[in-house]
Design an enzyme around this catalytic site. Sequence first.
Site, PDB file in Angstrom:
ATOM      1  N   LYS A 131       2.799  -3.313   5.598  1.00  0.00           N
ATOM      2  CA  LYS A 131       2.797  -3.230   4.130  1.00  0.00           C
ATOM      3  C   LYS A 131       4.213  -3.064   3.580  1.00  0.00           C
ATOM      4  O   LYS A 131       4.566  -3.656   2.559  1.00  0.00           O
ATOM      5  CB  LYS A 131       1.900  -2.072   3.672  1.00  0.00           C
ATOM      6  N   TYR A 135      -0.291  -0.651  10.036  1.00  0.00           N
ATOM      7  CA  TYR A 135      -0.584  -1.072   8.669  1.00  0.00           C
ATOM      8  C   TYR A 135       0.585  -0.731   7.725  1.00  0.00           C
ATOM      9  O   TYR A 135       1.013  -1.550   6.909  1.00  0.00           O
ATOM     10  CB  TYR A 135      -1.868  -0.362   8.244  1.00  0.00           C
ATOM     11  N   SER A 144       0.846  -1.195   0.000  1.00  0.00           N
ATOM     12  CA  SER A 144       0.000   0.000   0.000  1.00  0.00           C
ATOM     13  C   SER A 144       0.878   1.241   0.000  1.00  0.00           C
ATOM     14  O   SER A 144       1.951   1.248   0.609  1.00  0.00           O
ATOM     15  CB  SER A 144      -0.866   0.014   1.264  1.00  0.00           C
TER      16      SER A 144
END
Length: 301
Positions: A170, A166, A153
């Site tokens: 990622k 996150y 991401s």
Amino acid sequence: MSALSFENRVAIVTGAGGGLGREHALLLASRGAQVVVNDLGGAVDGSGSDLGPAARVAKEINDAGGVAVADGNSVSSPEGGEAIVQRAIDEWGRIDIVINNAGILRDKTFQSMTQDLLDPVIDVHLKGAFYVTRPAWVKMREQRYGRIVNTASASGILGNFGQSNYGAAKMGLVGLTRVLAAEGAKYGIRANVIAPVARTRMTEDLLGPLADKVRPELVAPIVAWLCHEDCPVTGEIYSAGGGRIARYFIGLTRGYYNPTLTLEDVRDHFGQIRDEADYLVPGGVPEEFAELARVFREHDA
Ligand code: NAI
């Protein structure tokens, strides 16, 4: 030009009960792949479970004349990963493609990032990719063929407010993928990364004016291409959203060299150190070492 086929290829798509994963599964199946549609079926934050979403997508594929089975295991444990891969082996005897797509969100600022927000996010995105890919890797090595796509991401690659858990997971996937590319090369295994932008339940409130354009089915073509036997690249990162595909790469500046380097040298040459002109794109650690050796040789000459 002829259409690309996935006839006789066996694929696992994790988190394929909706959103992007569903699109990847539908596209591969429509081109002849046999697909394990995996999805835990929980909420965006990872709570709960339900076989319904995976079963619906598998049915959609089978009703359209494709071949798919539904699987409701979680990617977030070694046993779950084993079971997902075993399902493909039991059904079709091999595994050619793994698309690690399952994901959850537990956003909070770093200041408020507690263990219960950190662990599940790392477990699903980063460790989940290990848990599913590891057993598949053993088969891929035996077959001397495999294609792996990991879903990163921009939140990790570029950084995004409120997503330290996150983003770290990622960007961890980028590191994992590049090592898989290095280790898989001699076995015909290629691994790449996508950084998608798409309107899904995960992002429905976040996209602002982009929302209408970034349909999730527009990410599937690059994913399928990276899974195809004709695709030559490995260890690379592709940004995909709304039909625009581009490549992220890791660049190294030419930098500054001084064999008697001091603290003040760094301060005084910081512009040159950061200068993006003539950057390199090293494909791996050996290429960075070769560049360093070249700089030393040039200086000594
Ligand atoms: P989504 O929420 O529709 O899809 C994620 C799927 O993963 C869900 O169906 C969920 O049930 C499943 N899942 C969650 N935990 C699981 C587990 N432990 N085991 C198996 N399945 C599990 O959201 P979306 O957008 O389709 O996300 C797909 C991937 O793309 C995720 O990895 C996400 O982080 C990534 N991504 C999405 C972006 C976007 O713009 N939609 C942007 C950047 C990355």
